[in-house]
Motif scaffolding. Structure first.
Motif, short mmCIF file in Angstrom:
data_model
loop_
_atom_site.label_atom_id
_atom_site.label_comp_id
_atom_site.label_asym_id
_atom_site.label_seq_id
_atom_site.Cartn_x
_atom_site.Cartn_y
_atom_site.Cartn_z
N PRO A 152 12.56 -6.50 14.14
CA PRO A 152 13.00 -6.23 12.78
C PRO A 152 14.22 -7.07 12.42
N GLU A 153 14.21 -7.63 11.21
CA GLU A 153 15.36 -8.41 10.75
C GLU A 153 16.06 -7.76 9.55
N ARG A 154 15.30 -7.04 8.74
CA ARG A 154 15.87 -6.42 7.55
C ARG A 154 14.86 -5.43 7.02
N ALA A 155 15.25 -4.65 6.03
CA ALA A 155 14.31 -3.81 5.29
C ALA A 155 14.28 -4.30 3.85
N ILE A 156 13.16 -4.09 3.22
CA ILE A 156 13.01 -4.39 1.80
C ILE A 156 12.67 -3.07 1.12
N ILE A 157 13.44 -2.74 0.10
CA ILE A 157 13.18 -1.55 -0.71
C ILE A 157 12.69 -2.03 -2.07
N ILE A 158 11.57 -1.47 -2.51
CA ILE A 158 10.99 -1.84 -3.80
C ILE A 158 11.10 -0.66 -4.76
N LYS A 159 11.71 -0.90 -5.90
CA LYS A 159 11.74 0.08 -6.99
C LYS A 159 10.58 -0.24 -7.91
N THR A 160 9.67 0.71 -8.11
CA THR A 160 8.50 0.46 -8.93
C THR A 160 8.86 0.47 -10.41
N LEU A 161 8.37 -0.53 -11.11
CA LEU A 161 8.51 -0.61 -12.57
C LEU A 161 7.17 -0.37 -13.25
N ALA A 162 6.06 -0.67 -12.54
CA ALA A 162 4.71 -0.42 -13.05
C ALA A 162 3.73 -0.44 -11.90
N LEU A 163 2.76 0.46 -11.96
CA LEU A 163 1.66 0.51 -10.99
C LEU A 163 0.36 0.58 -11.78
N GLU A 164 -0.66 -0.12 -11.31
CA GLU A 164 -1.94 -0.14 -12.01
C GLU A 164 -3.07 -0.28 -11.01
N TRP A 165 -4.01 0.66 -11.02
CA TRP A 165 -5.22 0.52 -10.22
C TRP A 165 -6.06 -0.57 -10.87
N ASP A 166 -6.55 -1.49 -10.08
CA ASP A 166 -7.29 -2.62 -10.61
C ASP A 166 -8.79 -2.37 -10.51
N CYS A 167 -9.53 -3.06 -11.32
CA CYS A 167 -10.98 -2.96 -11.33
C CYS A 167 -11.55 -3.42 -9.98
N PRO A 168 -12.47 -2.65 -9.40
CA PRO A 168 -13.03 -3.01 -8.09
C PRO A 168 -14.18 -4.01 -8.17
N ARG A 169 -14.54 -4.45 -9.36
CA ARG A 169 -15.76 -5.23 -9.59
C ARG A 169 -15.94 -6.41 -8.63
N HIS A 170 -14.91 -7.20 -8.40
CA HIS A 170 -15.10 -8.42 -7.61
C HIS A 170 -14.37 -8.37 -6.26
N ILE A 171 -14.10 -7.18 -5.76
CA ILE A 171 -13.47 -7.04 -4.45
C ILE A 171 -14.59 -7.03 -3.40
N PRO A 172 -14.59 -8.01 -2.50
CA PRO A 172 -15.64 -7.99 -1.46
C PRO A 172 -15.41 -6.82 -0.51
N GLN A 173 -16.50 -6.23 -0.04
CA GLN A 173 -16.37 -5.14 0.90
C GLN A 173 -16.30 -5.70 2.30
N ARG A 174 -15.20 -5.37 2.99
CA ARG A 174 -14.95 -5.86 4.36
C ARG A 174 -14.39 -4.72 5.19
N SER A 175 -14.44 -4.89 6.49
CA SER A 175 -13.86 -3.91 7.41
C SER A 175 -12.81 -4.58 8.26
N THR A 176 -11.78 -3.83 8.60
CA THR A 176 -10.73 -4.33 9.49
C THR A 176 -11.16 -4.09 10.92
N VAL A 177 -11.03 -5.10 11.74
CA VAL A 177 -11.31 -4.98 13.17
C VAL A 177 -10.04 -4.46 13.84
N VAL A 178 -10.13 -3.34 14.52
CA VAL A 178 -8.99 -2.78 15.22
C VAL A 178 -9.14 -3.10 16.70
N SER A 179 -8.10 -3.73 17.24
CA SER A 179 -8.19 -4.09 18.67
C SER A 179 -7.33 -3.20 19.52
#
Length: 179
Positions: A152-179
Motif C-alpha cells: 500500500p502506498e496511499r488511500a484514495i477517497i472518492i466523494k460521489t457527485l453523481a451515480l448512474e446505472w448504465d444500459c446493459p445492452r452492449h456489455i459482453p457477458q464474461r466470467s472472472t477466473v479465480v485462481s
C-alpha cells in the motif's frame, strides 16, 4: 435517471447531439425541478461497489489530457464509508503515478464499475482526495484487504457527485477466473 447525472453529463454539446438525433425532449425532464437526486450511495450502489474486483478510473492531467487506468484488487477492496464516500488502498504498481499526480492537481474523477457476469455497469462522477501513508497510515492500512500481497502506498477517497446505472445492452457477458 438521476438529476445529478444529467447536470454533469448533459453538456450543451451533448444536448446538441440529443436534439439532432431526437432524444433531447425525452432527457430534458431529468434537468427539471429543484430536488437533486442520484448523488448519494444507496444500499444497491454500496453492495455493487463493494463486490468489485476492479474498475476503470478516469482522471484529467494538469495539461487537460484524460487518463484512464484500471485499478484492481480482491473483491471488497473498494469500501463504502458513508452515503457520499467510498475509498480504496492504492497499491504500488508501475510507479508512473499518473492517476495520483492528476488527482493532486484536479480532484475530478469518473469511474466505471462493470460486473461482466451480470452485465451491470455503474458510472460514478466524483471528487477524489489522496490520503498518504505519512498522513494517516492507520486509515490506509485499515482499507488494505487481509492477506492481499500488495504494497500500500496511499488511500484514495472518492466523494460521489453523481451515480448512474448504465444500459446493459452492449456489455459482453464474461466470467472472472479465480485462481
Amino acid at each position: 435517471m438521476p438529476k445529478a447525472f444529467a447536470q454533469i453529463a448533459f453538456t450543451p454539446a451533448a444536448q446538441t447531439f440529443q436534439d439532432r438525433y431526437g432524444t433531447k425532449e425525452a432527457y430534458a425532464k431529468f434537468l427539471e425541478g429543484e430536488e437533486l437526486s442520484g448523488h448519494t450511495i444507496d444500499p444497491d450502489h454500496a453492495a455493487f461497489i463493494e463486490s468489485m474486483d476492479g474498475f476503470y478510473l478516469s482522471t484529467i492531467s494538469e495539461t487537460g489530457w484524460p487518463y484512464v487506468q484500471f485499478k484492481g484488487g480482491p473483491r471488497g477492496f473498494l469500501r463504502v464509508q458513508d452515503n457520499r464516500h467510498f475509498a480504496y488502498t492504492d497499491y504500488r504498481g508501475n510507479r508512473q503515478y499518473l492517476s495520483a499526480g492528476n488527482i493532486s492537481q484536479n480532484a475530478r474523477v469518473s469511474l466505471i464499475l462493470v460486473n461482466y457476469e451480470t452485465q451491470e455497469r455503474l458510472k460514478i462522477w466524483g471528487e477524489a482526495r489522496i490520503v498518504s501513508m505519512e498522513d494517516d497510515p492507520d486509515f490506509v492500512l485499515e482499507l488494505m484487504p487481509k492477506d492481499y500481497k500488495a504494497e500500500p502506498e496511499r488511500a484514495i477517497i472518492i466523494k460521489t457527485l453523481a451515480l448512474e446505472w448504465d444500459c446493459p445492452r452492449h456489455i459482453p457477458q464474461r466470467s472472472t477466473v479465480v485462481s
